[in-house]
Scaffold this motif. Structure first.
Motif, PDB file in Angstrom:
ATOM      1  N   TYR A 253      30.250 -68.808  39.983  1.00 55.91           N
ATOM      2  CA  TYR A 253      29.281 -68.040  39.195  1.00 55.91           C
ATOM      3  C   TYR A 253      28.080 -68.951  38.960  1.00 55.91           C
ATOM      4  O   TYR A 253      28.213 -70.048  38.411  1.00 55.91           O
ATOM      5  CB  TYR A 253      29.889 -67.606  37.868  1.00 55.91           C
ATOM      6  CG  TYR A 253      28.954 -66.825  36.967  1.00 55.91           C
ATOM      7  CD1 TYR A 253      28.223 -65.737  37.442  1.00 55.91           C
ATOM      8  CD2 TYR A 253      28.802 -67.163  35.622  1.00 55.91           C
ATOM      9  CE1 TYR A 253      27.375 -65.016  36.618  1.00 55.91           C
ATOM     10  CE2 TYR A 253      27.969 -66.441  34.778  1.00 55.91           C
ATOM     11  CZ  TYR A 253      27.252 -65.367  35.292  1.00 55.91           C
ATOM     12  OH  TYR A 253      26.412 -64.654  34.473  1.00 55.91           O
ATOM     13  N   SER A 254      26.920 -68.512  39.410  1.00 55.27           N
ATOM     14  CA  SER A 254      25.727 -69.347  39.376  1.00 55.27           C
ATOM     15  C   SER A 254      24.631 -68.695  38.545  1.00 55.27           C
ATOM     16  O   SER A 254      24.395 -67.484  38.645  1.00 55.27           O
ATOM     17  CB  SER A 254      25.231 -69.586  40.807  1.00 55.27           C
ATOM     18  OG  SER A 254      24.004 -70.277  40.819  1.00 55.27           O
ATOM     19  N   LEU A 255      23.962 -69.498  37.724  1.00 57.27           N
ATOM     20  CA  LEU A 255      22.836 -69.025  36.933  1.00 57.27           C
ATOM     21  C   LEU A 255      21.656 -69.973  37.111  1.00 57.27           C
ATOM     22  O   LEU A 255      21.848 -71.158  37.415  1.00 57.27           O
ATOM     23  CB  LEU A 255      23.183 -68.958  35.447  1.00 57.27           C
ATOM     24  CG  LEU A 255      24.428 -68.176  35.045  1.00 57.27           C
ATOM     25  CD1 LEU A 255      25.561 -69.142  34.752  1.00 57.27           C
ATOM     26  CD2 LEU A 255      24.144 -67.308  33.835  1.00 57.27           C
ATOM     27  N   HIS A 256      20.458 -69.451  36.901  1.00 56.61           N
ATOM     28  CA  HIS A 256      19.267 -70.284  36.929  1.00 56.61           C
ATOM     29  C   HIS A 256      18.470 -70.037  35.655  1.00 56.61           C
ATOM     30  O   HIS A 256      18.211 -68.894  35.289  1.00 56.61           O
ATOM     31  CB  HIS A 256      18.424 -70.003  38.169  1.00 56.61           C
ATOM     32  CG  HIS A 256      19.088 -70.448  39.429  1.00 56.61           C
ATOM     33  ND1 HIS A 256      19.849 -69.597  40.212  1.00 56.61           N
ATOM     34  CD2 HIS A 256      19.151 -71.667  40.026  1.00 56.61           C
ATOM     35  CE1 HIS A 256      20.330 -70.275  41.245  1.00 56.61           C
ATOM     36  NE2 HIS A 256      19.924 -71.526  41.146  1.00 56.61           N
ATOM     37  N   VAL A 257      18.115 -71.127  35.001  1.00 60.97           N
ATOM     38  CA  VAL A 257      17.462 -71.082  33.706  1.00 60.97           C
ATOM     39  C   VAL A 257      16.082 -71.730  33.798  1.00 60.97           C
ATOM     40  O   VAL A 257      15.904 -72.732  34.500  1.00 60.97           O
ATOM     41  CB  VAL A 257      18.312 -71.824  32.651  1.00 60.97           C
ATOM     42  CG1 VAL A 257      17.643 -71.801  31.283  1.00 60.97           C
ATOM     43  CG2 VAL A 257      19.706 -71.209  32.565  1.00 60.97           C
ATOM     44  N   VAL A 258      15.103 -71.147  33.091  1.00 59.74           N
ATOM     45  CA  VAL A 258      13.785 -71.756  32.962  1.00 59.74           C
ATOM     46  C   VAL A 258      13.423 -71.796  31.484  1.00 59.74           C
ATOM     47  O   VAL A 258      14.040 -71.107  30.665  1.00 59.74           O
ATOM     48  CB  VAL A 258      12.688 -70.988  33.748  1.00 59.74           C
ATOM     49  CG1 VAL A 258      13.010 -70.969  35.236  1.00 59.74           C
ATOM     50  CG2 VAL A 258      12.510 -69.578  33.203  1.00 59.74           C
TER      51      VAL A 258
END
Length: 283
Positions: A253-258
């Motif tokens: 499970y992959s997430l990308h945060v800014v």
């Protein structure tokens, strides 16, 4: 160490010097089981005739369509390149043919939202210096046995660019990931060299603004992790994964945060949201 997501000085030093960090046992067995069970239900209910969208890091410029663009605020399904036969039909069951599901699981699906907006995730991002972190996309990645495709060397900031750069990848192993079934590989310290190219969207579609540099495989190190481990990835880190040629899957499970405080979202990014993402908060 207090809250699970709070990073120690040693962890921060390693992340800043290497460009990645492994946090073991970040997710509990119950959390993993809840997300995997829900994904199985989603796949069981999915009608594969509703889309033939394919995800490829090698040919995504050709594979990108409205279905891909609209997935940013939906739960959408993308097949492996090798899932279809010459006759255009799936060569095996749909559950073993999907490359990934994305890109708004963290917003729409309760099991994923509960985990993604947990205190430990928020604490982790604040430990990294974020002021108003927000998740821009989430993906359930299958890395299917035998056909799980290669993900070529890349930097996450190429796809999710802000000024200044603030993208961080969070990659959770839902199953053990090793060199046999397609674990992550990275070039330690490569984030210090900055962003090498960007993936941009215009009226003609999407494309990279320059060719990819060539990389020497001997410079990469495997990130072999157990289920429940979280890999924190600097947006400029060069990383990849190879094909899964084993009989065992490698779900993640992959997430990308800014950061949404004082950072400008590049309008030429492929993601164009209609609704602002909900920030992560520490209570």
């Amino acid at each position: 160490m207090g809250i699970v997501g709070n990073l120690s000085p040693d962890q921060l030093q390693f992340f800043n010097s290497q460009g990645y960090l492994v946090i073991e046992s970040f997710a509990s067995k119950d959390e993993i089981d809840a997300m995997m069970k829900r994904m199985q239900q989603l796949l069981d209910d999915f009608d594969p005739s509703s889309t033939a969208s394919i995800f490829s890091t090698k040919n995504q410029q050709q594979s990108t369509d409205d279905y891909f663009y609209e997935s940013v605020e939906k739960v959408s399904y993308f097949f492996e390149e090798k899932a279809f036969g010459d006759d255009g039909n799936l060569k095996q069951p749909k559950q073993l043919s999907i490359n990934k599901v994305g890109h708004a699981l963290h917003e729409i699906e309760p099991a994923f939202k509960k985990f993604s907006f947990s205190e430990k995730f928020s604490s982790l991002m604040y430990s990294l210096g974020y002021k108003r972190p927000a998740i821009l996309q989430s993906m359930y990645i299958f890395k299917q046995p035998g056909i799980g495709g290669e993900v070529v060397p890349h930097q996450d900031s190429s796809f999710l660019y802000t000024e200044p750069e603030t993208c961080t990848g969070l990659w959770l192993a839902l199953e053990d990931a090793n060199i046999i079934n397609g674990c992550l590989w990275a070039i330690p310290g490569s984030h210090k060299n900055g962003l090498v190219r960007r993936f941009v969207r215009d009226e003609d579609g999407v494309k990279f603004d320059r060719p990819s540099p060539s990389y020497d495989r001997k410079d990469f190190v495997p990130i072999d992790v157990k289920a429940g481990s979280l890999v924190v990835i600097h947006g400029d880190l060069i990383h990849q994964s190879f094909e899964n040629q084993s009989p065992k899957s490698r779900h993640a499970y992959s997430l990308h945060v800014v950061d949404t405080d004082g950072c400008k979202w590049a309008p030429e990014n492929w993601i164009r949201r209609k609704v602002e993402p909900e920030p992560l908060y520490v209570s």
